[in-house]
Scaffold this active site. Structure first.
Site, short mmCIF file in Angstrom:
data_model
loop_
_atom_site.label_atom_id
_atom_site.label_comp_id
_atom_site.label_asym_id
_atom_site.label_seq_id
_atom_site.Cartn_x
_atom_site.Cartn_y
_atom_site.Cartn_z
N THR A 169 2.35 -4.41 4.47
CA THR A 169 2.40 -4.71 5.91
C THR A 169 2.10 -6.18 6.23
O THR A 169 2.57 -6.69 7.24
CB THR A 169 1.40 -3.83 6.68
N ASP A 170 1.34 -6.85 5.35
CA ASP A 170 0.84 -8.17 5.72
C ASP A 170 1.95 -9.16 6.09
O ASP A 170 1.81 -9.94 7.03
CB ASP A 170 0.02 -8.78 4.57
N THR A 180 0.82 -1.21 0.00
CA THR A 180 0.00 0.00 0.00
C THR A 180 0.85 1.26 0.00
O THR A 180 0.50 2.27 -0.62
CB THR A 180 -0.92 -0.01 1.24
N LYS A 185 2.49 -8.45 12.78
CA LYS A 185 1.27 -7.71 12.47
C LYS A 185 0.14 -8.35 13.27
O LYS A 185 -0.09 -9.55 13.17
CB LYS A 185 0.97 -7.77 10.97
#
Ligand code: ASP
Length: 462
Positions: free
Chosen positions: A183-184, A107, A262
């Site tokens: 981020t995942d 993102t 995360k």
């Protein structure tokens, strides 16, 4: 029609557009159950939901048409709008540190422009300066796009290329490195780099964003600014993750690459240090250490890159009533290492014991980690734990399951023909992946939760 004709659209909108013979930049009359609209079909951000077609009306407003309300789309023309982020020349200042920013995707690398709806990567130093001018106050920035993928598509091949690129940047004399990443799976890549880049002399700071920069609540700019600070001016020469601390935009936290995970699908404060407290806080350019034991920045440019990975490893997430054939199948398929995420202190059911025995006989290494994520594997407490130990399953203290998975792939790559060396490497902490004890307050505080707690208490006692 080319790939970009449906840019960003997925089913059901994609099928609908194809059925009606329209594409991105088609001028259309759209008949819907809510009325008829005329406008230009805009590209869609790949991170946006799949249910809407974005239409720019002649008034300049953009609207979203829900796929299930669309009755007909009639193309009346086609007109491509081109938009670029204004490139401003990045001001260079010889007195400032040099930072290298690697892009991998996610993102943080995409930005939707609402004027045209185009999805545009903000990436060259000039583009980044155009959108985040604060960066020029911090450092001299050079950028290099290595990949453009969502992070579920990162894997050993990318870890290796990234580790090598980081090594090269260090040898080229950069004072710090920032890595933009989805981020995942940022914590997997952080772990991989923690093992592959040995004793880096400068900070290696991974950063992403939970909300893209076209949204008012985006965390992209603050994360990038904080990461650039940590890379350019920070003292911690380790692989770090730099993301929101509290849910508000008060400060960022720097997490050690082998202890971070995360933990929330949508909060901006999604990354948490597990089993410890974060390393430091970054708040408007001030870096405040929370822990004292970290590897310090050095002036030399020596670094060893151990970029290897044996892909025949897996994580086995235990669930009640697991059947032994799952493990047998892995052994038969040629897997060489299994990281078990066990229950409680490190348990699996009796049913799978014979399969664990067969795995050991076949030379497949099995390690135990915990689903609880906090706490230590302790297999001497219950008889069942001791039995699993006797089957050759090796406990990994408080190493996180994903970190153990990455480390096992790396360790098998380091010592392809020496199982004892793999075991020795796995059971020695080399990048903070196992710690001697948990701080008593790590679970509850210094995780960015304090301001919220303060607010709650104020609310309760007022
Ligand atoms: N799915 C995205 C990724 O991990 C989410 C993000 O970038 O935050 O690549």
């Amino acid at each position: 029609m080319g790939r970009d004709d449906y840019k960003g659209y997925r089913d059901p909108c994609l099928a609908l557009m194809k059925r009606h013979g329209v594409r991105v930049w088609s001028e259309v009359i759209a008949r819907t159950t809510g009325g008829t609209f005329e406008g230009l079909i805009l590209p869609r951000s790949e991170t946006a939901d799949a249910q809407h077609i974005a239409l720019k009306l002649s008034s300049g407003y953009n609207i979203g048409l829900r796929a299930d309300t669309i009755v007909e789309l009639v193309e009346t023309g086609w007109r491509e709008a081109v938009y670029r982020i204004p490139e401003k020349e990045f001001p260079r200042d010889p007195a400032k540190p040099r930072v290298k920013l690697f892009g991998t995707g996610g993102t943080i690398a995409s930005r939707l422009d609402y004027r045209t709806g185009a999805v545009i990567p903000a990436f060259s130093p000039g583009e980044l300066y155009g959108s985040v001018p604060e960066l020029a106050d911090i450092c001299n920035l050079d950028t290099e796009k290595l990949f453009g993928v969502f992070s579920e598509n990162m894997g050993p091949e990318q870890y290796i290329e990234l580790a090598q690129a980081v090594g090269q940047a260090i040898r080229d004399g950069y004072d710090g490195i920032v890595i933009g990443h989805g981020t995942d799976t940022m914590h997997h890549t952080a772990a991989a780099l923690s093992f592959m880049v040995r004793r880096p002399p400068v900070p290696i700071v991974m950063v992403g964003s939970q909300r893209s920069s076209d949204r008012p609540s985006s965390d992209a700019a603050q994360n990038l600014i904080s990461a650039a600070w940590a890379a350019a001016h920070g003292e911690i020469a380790e692989v770090l993750v730099c993301m929101f601390g509290p849910t508000s935009d008060r400060y960022n936290l720097l997490h050690r690459g082998t202890r971070v995970r995360k933990m929330h699908s949508s909060y901006r404060s999604t990354f948490r240090t597990l089993g410890d407290v974060p390393l430091a806080m970054v708040e408007r350019g001030a870096i405040t250490p929370i822990k004292r034991d970290f590897a310090r920045r050095r002036d030399d440019r020596e670094v060893e890159i151990a970029a290897v990975f044996d892909e025949r490893v897996t994580i086995l997430y235990y669930y009640p009533n697991m059947q032994p054939d799952i493990i047998d199948a892995l052994v038969e398929r040629g897997y060489r290492g299994i990281v078990i995420a066990g229950t409680g202190l490190g348990h699996v059911n009796r049913k799978v014991y014979p399969a664990l025995e067969r795995a050991r006989e076949a030379g497949v290494q099995c390690y135990m980690t915990l689903q609880t994520l906090w706490g230590y594997v302790q297999m001497y407490v219950y008889e069942t734990g001791r039995e699993i130990l006797e089957l050759g399953v090796v406990p990994l203290a408080n190493m996180l399951p994903e970190v153990a998975y990455v480390k096992l792939g790396w360790a098998l790559g380091m010592h392809p023909d020496d199982p004892d060396a793999v075991r020795a490497l796995m059971t020695t902490s080399i990048a903070g992946e196992m710690t001697e004890r948990e701080p008593h307050d790590g679970y509850l505080v210094f995780q960015g939760g304090v301001p919220e707690l303060d607010a709650l208490l104020r609310h309760l006692w007022k």
